[in-house]
Design a protein around this motif. Structure first.
Motif, PDB file in Angstrom:
ATOM      1  N   ALA A  79      -1.191  -7.291  10.627  1.00 24.51           N
ATOM      2  CA  ALA A  79      -0.699  -7.915   9.376  1.00 24.51           C
ATOM      3  C   ALA A  79       0.330  -7.084   8.615  1.00 24.51           C
ATOM      4  O   ALA A  79       0.798  -7.518   7.571  1.00 24.51           O
ATOM      5  CB  ALA A  79      -1.852  -8.296   8.443  1.00 24.51           C
ATOM      6  N   VAL A  80       0.696  -5.891   9.116  1.00 26.84           N
ATOM      7  CA  VAL A  80       1.721  -5.099   8.419  1.00 26.84           C
ATOM      8  C   VAL A  80       3.096  -5.641   8.775  1.00 26.84           C
ATOM      9  O   VAL A  80       3.408  -5.843   9.950  1.00 26.84           O
ATOM     10  CB  VAL A  80       1.595  -3.596   8.789  1.00 26.84           C
ATOM     11  CG1 VAL A  80       2.793  -2.808   8.273  1.00 26.84           C
ATOM     12  CG2 VAL A  80       0.305  -3.035   8.205  1.00 26.84           C
ATOM     13  N   LYS A  81       3.916  -5.901   7.774  1.00 26.15           N
ATOM     14  CA  LYS A  81       5.232  -6.495   8.020  1.00 26.15           C
ATOM     15  C   LYS A  81       6.390  -5.574   7.674  1.00 26.15           C
ATOM     16  O   LYS A  81       7.521  -5.841   8.066  1.00 26.15           O
ATOM     17  CB  LYS A  81       5.390  -7.820   7.239  1.00 26.15           C
ATOM     18  CG  LYS A  81       4.456  -8.930   7.666  1.00 26.15           C
ATOM     19  CD  LYS A  81       4.368  -9.142   9.171  1.00 26.15           C
ATOM     20  CE  LYS A  81       5.521  -9.853   9.801  1.00 26.15           C
ATOM     21  NZ  LYS A  81       5.287 -10.041  11.279  1.00 26.15           N
ATOM     22  N   LEU A  87       0.849  -1.205   0.000  1.00 22.23           N
ATOM     23  CA  LEU A  87       0.000   0.000   0.000  1.00 22.23           C
ATOM     24  C   LEU A  87       0.878   1.246   0.000  1.00 22.23           C
ATOM     25  O   LEU A  87       2.041   1.200   0.433  1.00 22.23           O
ATOM     26  CB  LEU A  87      -0.887   0.054   1.253  1.00 22.23           C
ATOM     27  CG  LEU A  87      -1.618  -1.205   1.709  1.00 22.23           C
ATOM     28  CD1 LEU A  87      -2.546  -0.870   2.869  1.00 22.23           C
ATOM     29  CD2 LEU A  87      -2.394  -1.828   0.572  1.00 22.23           C
ATOM     30  N   GLU A  88       0.299   2.337  -0.454  1.00 21.81           N
ATOM     31  CA  GLU A  88       0.998   3.625  -0.361  1.00 21.81           C
ATOM     32  C   GLU A  88       0.020   4.651   0.198  1.00 21.81           C
ATOM     33  O   GLU A  88      -1.145   4.673  -0.204  1.00 21.81           O
ATOM     34  CB  GLU A  88       1.473   4.053  -1.751  1.00 21.81           C
ATOM     35  CG  GLU A  88       2.293   5.327  -1.717  1.00 21.81           C
ATOM     36  CD  GLU A  88       2.895   5.640  -3.088  1.00 21.81           C
ATOM     37  OE1 GLU A  88       3.862   4.972  -3.484  1.00 21.81           O
ATOM     38  OE2 GLU A  88       2.363   6.557  -3.744  1.00 21.81           O
ATOM     39  N   VAL A  89       0.508   5.467   1.123  1.00 25.58           N
ATOM     40  CA  VAL A  89      -0.335   6.536   1.683  1.00 25.58           C
ATOM     41  C   VAL A  89       0.437   7.846   1.573  1.00 25.58           C
ATOM     42  O   VAL A  89       1.627   7.889   1.928  1.00 25.58           O
ATOM     43  CB  VAL A  89      -0.681   6.267   3.168  1.00 25.58           C
ATOM     44  CG1 VAL A  89      -1.706   7.276   3.677  1.00 25.58           C
ATOM     45  CG2 VAL A  89      -1.204   4.864   3.360  1.00 25.58           C
ATOM     46  N   VAL A  90      -0.216   8.883   1.093  1.00 25.71           N
ATOM     47  CA  VAL A  90       0.461  10.180   1.011  1.00 25.71           C
ATOM     48  C   VAL A  90      -0.343  11.234   1.771  1.00 25.71           C
ATOM     49  O   VAL A  90      -1.568  11.139   1.874  1.00 25.71           O
ATOM     50  CB  VAL A  90       0.671  10.654  -0.454  1.00 25.71           C
ATOM     51  CG1 VAL A  90       1.455   9.654  -1.270  1.00 25.71           C
ATOM     52  CG2 VAL A  90      -0.628  10.988  -1.136  1.00 25.71           C
ATOM     53  N   ALA A  91       0.380  12.209   2.293  1.00 25.26           N
ATOM     54  CA  ALA A  91      -0.268  13.381   2.914  1.00 25.26           C
ATOM     55  C   ALA A  91       0.230  14.613   2.175  1.00 25.26           C
ATOM     56  O   ALA A  91       1.448  14.801   2.030  1.00 25.26           O
ATOM     57  CB  ALA A  91       0.074  13.463   4.392  1.00 25.26           C
ATOM     58  N   ARG A  92      -0.712  15.420   1.690  1.00 27.63           N
ATOM     59  CA  ARG A  92      -0.354  16.643   0.971  1.00 27.63           C
ATOM     60  C   ARG A  92      -0.746  17.857   1.810  1.00 27.63           C
ATOM     61  O   ARG A  92      -1.760  17.832   2.489  1.00 27.63           O
ATOM     62  CB  ARG A  92      -1.097  16.732  -0.372  1.00 27.63           C
ATOM     63  CG  ARG A  92      -0.860  15.530  -1.242  1.00 27.63           C
ATOM     64  CD  ARG A  92      -1.523  15.655  -2.619  1.00 27.63           C
ATOM     65  NE  ARG A  92      -1.460  14.371  -3.284  1.00 27.63           N
ATOM     66  CZ  ARG A  92      -2.411  13.441  -3.241  1.00 27.63           C
ATOM     67  NH1 ARG A  92      -3.537  13.674  -2.578  1.00 27.63           N
ATOM     68  NH2 ARG A  92      -2.253  12.275  -3.835  1.00 27.63           N
ATOM     69  N   ASP A 147     -11.142 -12.238   4.452  1.00 28.83           N
ATOM     70  CA  ASP A 147     -10.690 -11.551   3.237  1.00 28.83           C
ATOM     71  C   ASP A 147      -9.590 -12.379   2.583  1.00 28.83           C
ATOM     72  O   ASP A 147      -8.650 -12.766   3.263  1.00 28.83           O
ATOM     73  CB  ASP A 147     -10.070 -10.201   3.619  1.00 28.83           C
ATOM     74  CG  ASP A 147     -11.103  -9.204   4.099  1.00 28.83           C
ATOM     75  OD1 ASP A 147     -11.175  -8.971   5.316  1.00 28.83           O
ATOM     76  OD2 ASP A 147     -11.826  -8.669   3.265  1.00 28.83           O
ATOM     77  N   PRO A 148      -9.648 -12.572   1.257  1.00 28.33           N
ATOM     78  CA  PRO A 148      -8.517 -13.261   0.612  1.00 28.33           C
ATOM     79  C   PRO A 148      -7.265 -12.376   0.567  1.00 28.33           C
ATOM     80  O   PRO A 148      -6.153 -12.866   0.439  1.00 28.33           O
ATOM     81  CB  PRO A 148      -9.023 -13.563  -0.802  1.00 28.33           C
ATOM     82  CG  PRO A 148     -10.181 -12.653  -1.024  1.00 28.33           C
ATOM     83  CD  PRO A 148     -10.741 -12.293   0.315  1.00 28.33           C
ATOM     84  N   CYS A 149      -7.473 -11.038   0.688  1.00 29.32           N
ATOM     85  CA  CYS A 149      -6.327 -10.113   0.708  1.00 29.32           C
ATOM     86  C   CYS A 149      -6.678  -8.997   1.692  1.00 29.32           C
ATOM     87  O   CYS A 149      -7.428  -8.076   1.350  1.00 29.32           O
ATOM     88  CB  CYS A 149      -6.079  -9.535  -0.683  1.00 29.32           C
ATOM     89  SG  CYS A 149      -4.818  -8.244  -0.695  1.00 29.32           S
ATOM     90  N   VAL A 150      -6.145  -9.091   2.907  1.00 26.89           N
ATOM     91  CA  VAL A 150      -6.520  -8.086   3.916  1.00 26.89           C
ATOM     92  C   VAL A 150      -5.924  -6.715   3.589  1.00 26.89           C
ATOM     93  O   VAL A 150      -6.351  -5.700   4.127  1.00 26.89           O
ATOM     94  CB  VAL A 150      -6.129  -8.518   5.351  1.00 26.89           C
ATOM     95  CG1 VAL A 150      -6.943  -9.711   5.779  1.00 26.89           C
ATOM     96  CG2 VAL A 150      -4.647  -8.771   5.473  1.00 26.89           C
ATOM     97  N   GLY A 151      -4.947  -6.703   2.668  1.00 27.37           N
ATOM     98  CA  GLY A 151      -4.348  -5.427   2.255  1.00 27.37           C
ATOM     99  C   GLY A 151      -5.375  -4.463   1.679  1.00 27.37           C
ATOM    100  O   GLY A 151      -5.209  -3.254   1.779  1.00 27.37           O
ATOM    101  N   ALA A 207       3.913  -2.976   3.627  1.00 31.13           N
ATOM    102  CA  ALA A 207       3.661  -4.323   3.108  1.00 31.13           C
ATOM    103  C   ALA A 207       2.721  -5.038   4.067  1.00 31.13           C
ATOM    104  O   ALA A 207       2.968  -5.082   5.282  1.00 31.13           O
ATOM    105  CB  ALA A 207       4.972  -5.090   2.996  1.00 31.13           C
ATOM    106  N   VAL A 208       1.644  -5.583   3.521  1.00 29.51           N
ATOM    107  CA  VAL A 208       0.651  -6.299   4.340  1.00 29.51           C
ATOM    108  C   VAL A 208       0.724  -7.778   3.969  1.00 29.51           C
ATOM    109  O   VAL A 208       0.686  -8.127   2.780  1.00 29.51           O
ATOM    110  CB  VAL A 208      -0.777  -5.761   4.073  1.00 29.51           C
ATOM    111  CG1 VAL A 208      -1.791  -6.428   5.000  1.00 29.51           C
ATOM    112  CG2 VAL A 208      -0.824  -4.249   4.260  1.00 29.51           C
ATOM    113  N   LYS A 209       0.827  -8.624   4.956  1.00 26.41           N
ATOM    114  CA  LYS A 209       0.997 -10.059   4.669  1.00 26.41           C
ATOM    115  C   LYS A 209      -0.332 -10.687   4.216  1.00 26.41           C
ATOM    116  O   LYS A 209      -1.407 -10.087   4.411  1.00 26.41           O
ATOM    117  CB  LYS A 209       1.553 -10.773   5.908  1.00 26.41           C
ATOM    118  CG  LYS A 209       0.542 -11.039   7.018  1.00 26.41           C
ATOM    119  CD  LYS A 209       1.241 -11.648   8.231  1.00 26.41           C
ATOM    120  CE  LYS A 209       0.268 -12.193   9.245  1.00 26.41           C
ATOM    121  NZ  LYS A 209       0.945 -12.691  10.462  1.00 26.41           N
ATOM    122  N   PRO A 210      -0.283 -11.883   3.661  1.00 22.53           N
ATOM    123  CA  PRO A 210      -1.527 -12.566   3.274  1.00 22.53           C
ATOM    124  C   PRO A 210      -2.358 -12.924   4.513  1.00 22.53           C
ATOM    125  O   PRO A 210      -1.799 -13.192   5.582  1.00 22.53           O
ATOM    126  CB  PRO A 210      -1.038 -13.842   2.588  1.00 22.53           C
ATOM    127  CG  PRO A 210       0.419 -13.626   2.311  1.00 22.53           C
ATOM    128  CD  PRO A 210       0.921 -12.654   3.318  1.00 22.53           C
TER     129      PRO A 210
END
Ligand code: FMN
Length: 367
Positions: free
Chosen positions: A240-242, A208-213, A329-333, A299-302
């Motif tokens: 789940a964040v690795k 994932l990507e998160v930005v703050a402007r 969820d099959p992808c918790v990301g 990075a979020v794990k499976p």
């Protein structure tokens, strides 16, 4: 169990379990006088809500938030804001079969070892159900930040081996598909990957990507309260964040100083009169915001609970085979995107208040 509170001046405390009656939060430190109603919070909760597409868990939760304190006649009063959400779709029977077993990759075994007791229904407090309250608290933080001109946006840039094409990245696409994906051409590939995972009883990770402007120059306390360190702690604290990286992240280790320096150019239009030719630092220098976009990737794990058979042990320590049923969820990301945005908002609003407190003293002494 301690450590259920996040933040220094803007503090979020959450409570509740996956299969309890309600989950809730108390927000302490929100400035008084801000217009706030449940709809402000509901918008963000709806983006995290389960059961919205066939690619997320089919647990049916309305996630309807109630504000139970801290708001009078539509404005925050400066007192603690209490928030509650009822857990509606609790199917504890899904977990009966694994009552005595530990799911590999989940928190079951470490909770059991630490506390000698565990809520086997969906992981109890270890369930990411708790992250709904982070999103709720984050929505309030976001509203404060918006009044300061700060906007936060998150997206999913890779799922398993499938990466988006960065040249096609378009933030306008994020709300147009169920994956928060900024590249419309990758959507079909993600669908195919998730269908394959489903049919094989498997799950997959995501980046994932998160930005703050619009974050001004100066937020962050440069030794133990570095803005980058607090963002990393906030993001890493999501289930789940690795890994978490800021700006160039791990690529910084591959580069040379001449490439990685963000060269500085005088520019009357830029914040504080300086523009940076690049943003390898991800908007933070010496733990302090430099006026550039703040860029965080995680990075979020499976999903650990999968329908495939895995080796595990039972509460007697004996070898067993486990197959998790229930709705996962099959992808918790995917649903982690609004959670990561919320954590970014909580860290930034906290640092805004900390900066204001410190800068205030400086101004009194030096103006
Ligand atoms: C939004 C979100 C939803 C999640 N949903 C599930 C789920 O349905 N099933 C599951 O096994 N894990 C799920 N997880 C992951 C677990 O909560 C997590 O792996 C577990 O608490 C162990 O913590 P750790 O992975 O950080 O070590 C989810 C995580 C997030 C961020």
């Amino acid at each position: 169990m301690s450590s259920n509170v996040f933040g220094t001046l803007f503090r979020l405390m959450t409570f509740g379990e996956s299969h309890g009656l309600e989950i809730g939060a108390v927000i302490d430190g929100c400035p008084a006088g801000m217009a706030l109603d449940a709809a402000d919070i509901q918008r963000d909760l709806d983006r995290r809500r389960p059961g919205q597409s066939r690619y997320t868990t089919q647990r049916r939760e309305e996630d309807r938030v109630r504000i139970v304190s801290g708001v009078f006649e539509g404005r925050t009063t400066g007192t603690p804001i209490g928030l509650m959400i009822e857990n509606q779709d609790q199917r504890a029977r899904d977990y009966n079969e694994i009552k005595q077993l530990f799911r590999p990759g989940h928190a079951d075994w470490t909770y059991w070892k630490k506390y000698g007791i565990r809520d086997y229904r969906g992981g109890g407090r270890a369930s990411a159900r708790e992250t709904a309250m982070r999103v709720a608290g984050g929505a309030i933080a976001r509203k404060v930040l918006r009044s300061l001109g700060v906007e936060i946006q998150g997206c999913l840039i890779a799922m398993g081996p499938v990466k988006i094409d960065p040249n096609r990245k378009n933030w306008g696409e994020v709300a147009q598909n169920p994956f928060f994906c900024p590249d419309s051409e990758s959507v079909a590939k993600f669908e195919e990957l998730l269908d394959r995972c489903r049919s094989q009883g498997d799950s997959v990770g995501a980046m994932l990507e998160v930005v703050a402007r619009g974050v001004p120059v100066g937020w962050g306390e440069p030794v133990y309260g570095r803005l980058d360190a607090d963002l990393a702690a906030g993001m890493m604290g999501i289930n789940a964040v690795k890994s978490v990286e800021i700006g160039a992240g791990s690529h910084a280790a591959e580069g040379f100083g001449s490439q990685m320096a963000d060269e500085m150019i005088p520019d009357a239009e830029a914040p504080e009169g300086v523009r940076f030719a690049s943003n390898h630092s991800g908007g933070i220098l010496g733990g302090i915001s430099n006026g550039n976009e703040i860029v965080v990737r995680l990075a979020v794990k499976p999903t650990p609970s999968i329908h495939s058979e895995l080796r595990t042990v039972n509460t007697m320590g004996l070898a067993q085979i486990i197959q998790t049923r229930g709705r996962h969820d099959p992808c918790v990301g995917i649903r982690a995107v609004p959670v990561a945005e919320a954590m970014m908002a909580l860290v930034l609003v906290d640092h805004y208040l900390r900066h204001r407190a410190r800068a205030g003293i400086f101004k009194v002494l030096h103006d």
